[in-house]
Design a protein around this motif. Structure first.
Motif, PDB file in Angstrom:
ATOM      1  N   LEU A  76       0.836  -1.200   0.000  1.00 44.85           N
ATOM      2  CA  LEU A  76       0.000   0.000   0.000  1.00 44.85           C
ATOM      3  C   LEU A  76       0.872   1.251   0.000  1.00 44.85           C
ATOM      4  CD1 LEU A  76      -2.751   1.472   0.338  1.00 44.85           C
ATOM      5  CD2 LEU A  76      -2.448   1.195   2.823  1.00 44.85           C
ATOM      6  N   ALA A  77       1.909   1.261   0.818  1.00 49.74           N
ATOM      7  CA  ALA A  77       2.787   2.429   0.903  1.00 49.74           C
ATOM      8  C   ALA A  77       3.479   2.696  -0.433  1.00 49.74           C
ATOM      9  CB  ALA A  77       3.822   2.222   2.006  1.00 49.74           C
ATOM     10  N   THR A  78       3.920   1.643  -1.097  1.00 46.76           N
ATOM     11  CA  THR A  78       4.597   1.805  -2.393  1.00 46.76           C
ATOM     12  C   THR A  78       3.663   2.415  -3.430  1.00 46.76           C
ATOM     13  OG1 THR A  78       6.075  -0.062  -1.970  1.00 46.76           O
ATOM     14  CG2 THR A  78       5.757   0.577  -4.262  1.00 46.76           C
ATOM     15  N   ILE A  79       2.429   1.903  -3.490  1.00 45.49           N
ATOM     16  CA  ILE A  79       1.461   2.421  -4.460  1.00 45.49           C
ATOM     17  C   ILE A  79       1.096   3.859  -4.126  1.00 45.49           C
ATOM     18  CG2 ILE A  79      -0.883   2.158  -5.371  1.00 45.49           C
ATOM     19  CD1 ILE A  79      -0.605  -0.858  -4.805  1.00 45.49           C
ATOM     20  N   ALA A  80       0.830   4.125  -2.849  1.00 49.09           N
ATOM     21  CA  ALA A  80       0.407   5.458  -2.440  1.00 49.09           C
ATOM     22  C   ALA A  80       1.491   6.494  -2.712  1.00 49.09           C
ATOM     23  CB  ALA A  80       0.041   5.448  -0.958  1.00 49.09           C
ATOM     24  N   GLU A  81       2.725   6.160  -2.417  1.00 52.57           N
ATOM     25  CA  GLU A  81       3.820   7.111  -2.639  1.00 52.57           C
ATOM     26  C   GLU A  81       4.017   7.383  -4.128  1.00 52.57           C
ATOM     27  OE1 GLU A  81       6.968   5.236  -0.533  1.00 52.57           O
ATOM     28  OE2 GLU A  81       6.184   5.795   1.445  1.00 52.57           O
ATOM     29  N   ALA A  82       3.805   6.364  -4.960  1.00 48.37           N
ATOM     30  CA  ALA A  82       3.907   6.569  -6.404  1.00 48.37           C
ATOM     31  C   ALA A  82       2.795   7.479  -6.921  1.00 48.37           C
ATOM     32  CB  ALA A  82       3.841   5.221  -7.126  1.00 48.37           C
ATOM     33  N   GLU A 129     -13.778  -3.924   0.046  1.00 50.47           N
ATOM     34  CA  GLU A 129     -14.785  -4.294  -0.950  1.00 50.47           C
ATOM     35  C   GLU A 129     -15.417  -3.050  -1.569  1.00 50.47           C
ATOM     36  OE1 GLU A 129     -16.618  -8.675  -0.030  1.00 50.47           O
ATOM     37  OE2 GLU A 129     -17.526  -6.982   1.015  1.00 50.47           O
ATOM     38  N   SER A 130     -15.675  -2.064  -0.734  1.00 47.83           N
ATOM     39  CA  SER A 130     -16.278  -0.829  -1.233  1.00 47.83           C
ATOM     40  C   SER A 130     -15.351  -0.119  -2.203  1.00 47.83           C
ATOM     41  CB  SER A 130     -16.613   0.098  -0.051  1.00 47.83           C
ATOM     42  OG  SER A 130     -17.092   1.348  -0.506  1.00 47.83           O
ATOM     43  N   TYR A 131     -14.070  -0.023  -1.846  1.00 48.77           N
ATOM     44  CA  TYR A 131     -13.139   0.680  -2.726  1.00 48.77           C
ATOM     45  C   TYR A 131     -12.827  -0.147  -3.970  1.00 48.77           C
ATOM     46  CZ  TYR A 131      -9.757   4.179  -4.071  1.00 48.77           C
ATOM     47  OH  TYR A 131      -9.106   5.182  -4.759  1.00 48.77           O
ATOM     48  N   ALA A 132     -12.794  -1.459  -3.836  1.00 49.05           N
ATOM     49  CA  ALA A 132     -12.574  -2.320  -4.996  1.00 49.05           C
ATOM     50  C   ALA A 132     -13.683  -2.147  -6.030  1.00 49.05           C
ATOM     51  CB  ALA A 132     -12.497  -3.782  -4.557  1.00 49.05           C
ATOM     52  N   LYS A 133     -14.866  -1.810  -5.566  1.00 46.39           N
ATOM     53  CA  LYS A 133     -16.009  -1.633  -6.466  1.00 46.39           C
ATOM     54  C   LYS A 133     -16.084  -0.218  -7.024  1.00 46.39           C
ATOM     55  CE  LYS A 133     -21.066  -1.877  -6.567  1.00 46.39           C
ATOM     56  NZ  LYS A 133     -22.293  -2.138  -5.751  1.00 46.39           N
ATOM     57  N   ASP A 134     -15.885   0.777  -6.173  1.00 44.72           N
ATOM     58  CA  ASP A 134     -16.153   2.164  -6.571  1.00 44.72           C
ATOM     59  C   ASP A 134     -14.961   3.097  -6.426  1.00 44.72           C
ATOM     60  OD1 ASP A 134     -18.900   1.553  -7.059  1.00 44.72           O
ATOM     61  OD2 ASP A 134     -19.278   1.659  -4.897  1.00 44.72           O
ATOM     62  N   GLY A 135     -13.764   2.563  -6.216  1.00 48.50           N
ATOM     63  CA  GLY A 135     -12.605   3.410  -5.977  1.00 48.50           C
ATOM     64  C   GLY A 135     -12.289   4.347  -7.128  1.00 48.50           C
ATOM     65  N   ASP A 136     -11.645   5.489  -6.790  1.00 45.19           N
ATOM     66  CA  ASP A 136     -11.374   6.527  -7.788  1.00 45.19           C
ATOM     67  C   ASP A 136      -9.937   6.512  -8.286  1.00 45.19           C
ATOM     68  OD1 ASP A 136     -10.206   7.338  -5.430  1.00 45.19           O
ATOM     69  OD2 ASP A 136     -10.857   9.435  -5.588  1.00 45.19           O
ATOM     70  N   ASN A 137      -9.126   5.543  -7.831  1.00 42.52           N
ATOM     71  CA  ASN A 137      -7.731   5.447  -8.274  1.00 42.52           C
ATOM     72  C   ASN A 137      -7.495   4.021  -8.777  1.00 42.52           C
ATOM     73  OD1 ASN A 137      -4.780   4.632  -7.686  1.00 42.52           O
ATOM     74  ND2 ASN A 137      -4.670   6.865  -7.592  1.00 42.52           N
ATOM     75  N   ALA A 138      -7.104   3.877 -10.021  1.00 38.93           N
ATOM     76  CA  ALA A 138      -7.016   2.551 -10.642  1.00 38.93           C
ATOM     77  C   ALA A 138      -6.044   1.630  -9.922  1.00 38.93           C
ATOM     78  CB  ALA A 138      -6.629   2.690 -12.113  1.00 38.93           C
ATOM     79  N   GLN A 145      -8.879  -4.894  -4.744  1.00 34.93           N
ATOM     80  CA  GLN A 145      -9.450  -6.111  -5.311  1.00 34.93           C
ATOM     81  C   GLN A 145      -8.578  -7.324  -5.006  1.00 34.93           C
ATOM     82  OE1 GLN A 145      -9.643  -4.801  -9.380  1.00 34.93           O
ATOM     83  NE2 GLN A 145     -11.746  -4.027  -9.196  1.00 34.93           N
ATOM     84  N   GLN A 146      -7.274  -7.157  -5.096  1.00 33.99           N
ATOM     85  CA  GLN A 146      -6.348  -8.265  -4.847  1.00 33.99           C
ATOM     86  C   GLN A 146      -6.289  -8.644  -3.361  1.00 33.99           C
ATOM     87  OE1 GLN A 146      -2.750  -6.624  -6.442  1.00 33.99           O
ATOM     88  NE2 GLN A 146      -3.498  -6.650  -8.559  1.00 33.99           N
ATOM     89  N   THR A 147      -6.577  -7.690  -2.488  1.00 38.22           N
ATOM     90  CA  THR A 147      -6.432  -7.912  -1.051  1.00 38.22           C
ATOM     91  C   THR A 147      -7.680  -8.490  -0.404  1.00 38.22           C
ATOM     92  OG1 THR A 147      -4.887  -6.033  -0.996  1.00 38.22           O
ATOM     93  CG2 THR A 147      -5.722  -6.801   1.124  1.00 38.22           C
ATOM     94  N   VAL A 148      -8.838  -8.248  -0.994  1.00 30.00           N
ATOM     95  CA  VAL A 148     -10.096  -8.707  -0.402  1.00 30.00           C
ATOM     96  C   VAL A 148     -10.088 -10.205  -0.091  1.00 30.00           C
ATOM     97  CG1 VAL A 148     -12.553  -9.113  -0.878  1.00 30.00           C
ATOM     98  CG2 VAL A 148     -11.582  -6.838  -1.195  1.00 30.00           C
ATOM     99  N   PRO A 149      -9.671 -11.089  -1.003  1.00 29.15           N
ATOM    100  CA  PRO A 149      -9.689 -12.525  -0.668  1.00 29.15           C
ATOM    101  C   PRO A 149      -8.860 -12.880   0.568  1.00 29.15           C
ATOM    102  CG  PRO A 149      -9.434 -12.229  -3.031  1.00 29.15           C
ATOM    103  CD  PRO A 149      -9.257 -10.872  -2.413  1.00 29.15           C
ATOM    104  N   THR A 150      -7.719 -12.223   0.732  1.00 26.23           N
ATOM    105  CA  THR A 150      -6.886 -12.484   1.907  1.00 26.23           C
ATOM    106  C   THR A 150      -7.577 -12.018   3.175  1.00 26.23           C
ATOM    107  OG1 THR A 150      -4.865 -12.268   0.604  1.00 26.23           O
ATOM    108  CG2 THR A 150      -4.648 -12.038   2.989  1.00 26.23           C
TER     109      THR A 150
END
Length: 246
Positions: A76-82, A129-138, A145-150
């Motif tokens: 998460l930190a890597t993606i957010a910082e990018a 789940e909410s952000y995986a469905k309606d999130g504003d950052n690809a 989406q990848q984290t929900v199953p875990t």
């Protein structure tokens, strides 16, 4: 029959401010803030349980949380910082209170830790789940989406632990007939869905669960049968099941 796991004492349960983060994120930064806060809570509370828990299953779960959430937090930190987003580096006030209560509590840590993890994972699943469905950052949406199953796997694991006896722990208080325990059901923000509430009541040995409604105190109330007796049943946000003769 062994009792189910519960917070070791009402004093500890009342003192601990279980993490009840708002469950939706309206922006990428808000998602990062909430996901990071939840992830740090998972890791920090698990470090305490890893050292202080008496039950092997609880210790093993704590170790898995440190590994899985540690990796997710780093990703998460890597993606957010990018994405030029700010990543919180410390627990928020509520998370710090939860961790402090776990660290400083006088009761066995197993019960409070399990209840904290149940609440935290219910919140995390709904947030992701909410952000995986309606999130504003690809990129963050893909991460969610990848984290929900875990997260759902963790949720299943902690619910299974919660239904087994653990050293130093006591199960959700269940009374059938007579006078119910004077303490539960406890008012509070209830994250159980109707299906989850029905399942928890059935796990406590009831059948024919019906007419479930959640009242204005966050308590699921309905009707059920146990041992041939019909009863009014209640499920609070901590998983306590309370029943009395109908």
């Amino acid at each position: 029959m062994k009792p189910r796991l519960l917070v070791a004492s009402l004093a500890t349960a009342t003192a601990m401010a279980f993490s009840m983060h708002a469950l939706a994120a309206d922006s990428a930064q808000e998602f990062v803030n909430k996901a990071a806060a939840g992830g740090m809570l998972e890791v920090e509370s698990s470090k305490i349980a890893e050292g202080k828990a008496s039950d092997g299953n609880v210790k093993a779960f704590a170790q898995k949380m440190i590994a899985d959430h540690g990796a997710a937090n780093a990703k998460l930190a890597t993606i957010a910082e990018a994405q030029k987003l700010t990543v919180p580096k410390e627990l928020d006030a509520k998370g710090k209170a939860d961790v402090d209560a776990l660290q400083n509590g006088t009761d066995p840590v197993d019960g409070p830790y399990v209840e904290l993890q149940r609440t935290a994972h219910a919140d995390a699943v709904e947030l992701f789940e909410s952000y995986a469905k309606d999130g504003d950052n690809a990129d963050l949406k893909a991460f969610a989406q990848q984290t929900v199953p875990t997260l759902k796997m963790h949720q299943e694991m902690i619910e299974k632990i919660a239904t087994t006896d653990t050293a130093g722990g006591k199960g959700p208080r269940t009374t059938v007939g007579g006078t119910p325990d004077p303490t539960p059901p406890l008012p509070g923000a209830n994250s159980f869905t109707e299906d989850q509430a029905k399942g928890r009541i059935q796990d406590a040995g009831f059948s024919d669960v019906s007419k479930l409604t959640k009242d204005d105190q966050g308590i699921w109330r309905g009707q059920a049968t146990k041992g041939g007796k019909h009863a009014d049943v209640a499920l609070d946000y901590k998983g306590n099941v309370v029943a009395g003769n109908k």
